[in-house]
Design a protein around this motif. Structure first.
Motif, PDB file in Angstrom:
ATOM      1  N   SER A 111       0.761  -1.134  -0.138  1.00  0.00           N
ATOM      2  CA  SER A 111      -0.148   0.002  -0.197  1.00  0.00           C
ATOM      3  C   SER A 111       0.807   1.126   0.064  1.00  0.00           C
ATOM      4  O   SER A 111       1.953   1.263   0.607  1.00  0.00           O
ATOM      5  CB  SER A 111      -0.957   0.131   1.244  1.00  0.00           C
ATOM      6  N   THR A 112       0.483   2.431  -0.719  1.00  0.00           N
ATOM      7  CA  THR A 112       1.072   3.530  -0.459  1.00  0.00           C
ATOM      8  C   THR A 112       1.237   4.133   0.771  1.00  0.00           C
ATOM      9  O   THR A 112       2.061   5.005   1.141  1.00  0.00           O
ATOM     10  CB  THR A 112       0.685   4.514  -1.462  1.00  0.00           C
ATOM     11  N   ARG A 113       0.207   3.908   1.417  1.00  0.00           N
ATOM     12  CA  ARG A 113       0.163   4.342   3.160  1.00  0.00           C
ATOM     13  C   ARG A 113      -0.700   3.452   3.843  1.00  0.00           C
ATOM     14  O   ARG A 113      -2.025   3.283   3.509  1.00  0.00           O
ATOM     15  CB  ARG A 113      -0.022   5.931   3.043  1.00  0.00           C
ATOM     16  N   PHE A 114      -0.190   3.130   5.035  1.00  0.00           N
ATOM     17  CA  PHE A 114      -1.226   2.132   5.786  1.00  0.00           C
ATOM     18  C   PHE A 114      -0.730   2.340   7.085  1.00  0.00           C
ATOM     19  O   PHE A 114       0.403   2.506   7.606  1.00  0.00           O
ATOM     20  CB  PHE A 114      -0.759   0.700   5.276  1.00  0.00           C
ATOM     21  N   THR A 115      -1.755   1.995   8.215  1.00  0.00           N
ATOM     22  CA  THR A 115      -1.580   1.998   9.379  1.00  0.00           C
ATOM     23  C   THR A 115      -2.452   1.112  10.173  1.00  0.00           C
ATOM     24  O   THR A 115      -3.523   0.994   9.536  1.00  0.00           O
ATOM     25  CB  THR A 115      -1.693   3.543   9.944  1.00  0.00           C
ATOM     26  N   TRP A 116      -1.886   0.595  11.298  1.00  0.00           N
ATOM     27  CA  TRP A 116      -2.856  -0.073  12.047  1.00  0.00           C
ATOM     28  C   TRP A 116      -3.034   0.099  13.514  1.00  0.00           C
ATOM     29  O   TRP A 116      -1.884   0.430  14.234  1.00  0.00           O
ATOM     30  CB  TRP A 116      -2.450  -1.740  12.046  1.00  0.00           C
ATOM     31  N   VAL A 117      -4.116   0.362  14.147  1.00  0.00           N
ATOM     32  CA  VAL A 117      -4.117   0.921  15.362  1.00  0.00           C
ATOM     33  C   VAL A 117      -5.209  -0.046  16.351  1.00  0.00           C
ATOM     34  O   VAL A 117      -6.286  -0.191  15.782  1.00  0.00           O
ATOM     35  CB  VAL A 117      -4.265   2.447  15.753  1.00  0.00           C
ATOM     36  N   ASN A 118      -5.098  -0.054  17.461  1.00  0.00           N
ATOM     37  CA  ASN A 118      -6.295  -0.371  18.497  1.00  0.00           C
ATOM     38  C   ASN A 118      -6.597   1.018  19.068  1.00  0.00           C
ATOM     39  O   ASN A 118      -5.870   1.741  19.733  1.00  0.00           O
ATOM     40  CB  ASN A 118      -5.720  -1.335  19.674  1.00  0.00           C
ATOM     41  N   ASP A 119      -7.612   1.517  19.095  1.00  0.00           N
ATOM     42  CA  ASP A 119      -8.422   2.437  19.589  1.00  0.00           C
ATOM     43  C   ASP A 119      -8.495   2.430  21.160  1.00  0.00           C
ATOM     44  O   ASP A 119      -8.175   1.482  21.922  1.00  0.00           O
ATOM     45  CB  ASP A 119      -9.602   2.973  19.067  1.00  0.00           C
TER      46      ASP A 119
END
Length: 130
Positions: A111-119
């Motif tokens: 992906s050109t930009r990706f992020t993964w978070v737990n809120d």
């Protein structure tokens, strides 16, 4: 929808934070809206069942009256295909605030930009920009 239709709807179970989480999620998306809320009966606090929509997806949530030995896990996440970098950046900042960043925003090759978070409620979000 008729009674004969089969549907699949993500269901988020909280322990007292359903209303706060739902309000937060609908505030993040232009089409966010709370559709229905049924409070627990008999003086029990919280939400028995609520339905809301974000990013075109209908979700259900509730507050469990029982404390469980489990909560959310990143192995199941909400995946958001963002329309532009500004949206990804805005959603990342809001969802990561008080939560935990699992993968910071970057180009990971797929992906050109990706992020993964737990809120802050423990719900896992993958944000993607192609």
């Amino acid at each position: 929808m008729t009674a004969a239709e089969t549907t699949l709807t993500p269901f988020l179970m909280f322990e007292g934070a359903a209303t706060e989480a739902m309000n937060f999620y609908v505030s993040l998306f232009d089409d966010g809206e709370i559709l229905t809320v049924t409070p627990h009966q008999g003086g029990q606090p919280g939400v028995q069942l609520a339905e809301f929509r974000v990013a075109g997806q209908r979700l259900l949530c509730s507050d469990s009256a029982v404390n469980h030995a489990f909560t959310f896990t990143p192995s199941l996440s909400l995946f958001v295909q963002c329309k532009n970098d500004a949206e990804l950046t805005r959603l990342h900042a809001a969802l990561a605030d008080g939560g935990k960043e699992l993968m910071p925003p970057a180009d990971y090759g797929f992906s050109t930009r990706f992020t993964w978070v737990n809120d802050r409620f423990g719900v896992s979000w993958q944000l993607n920009l192609q």
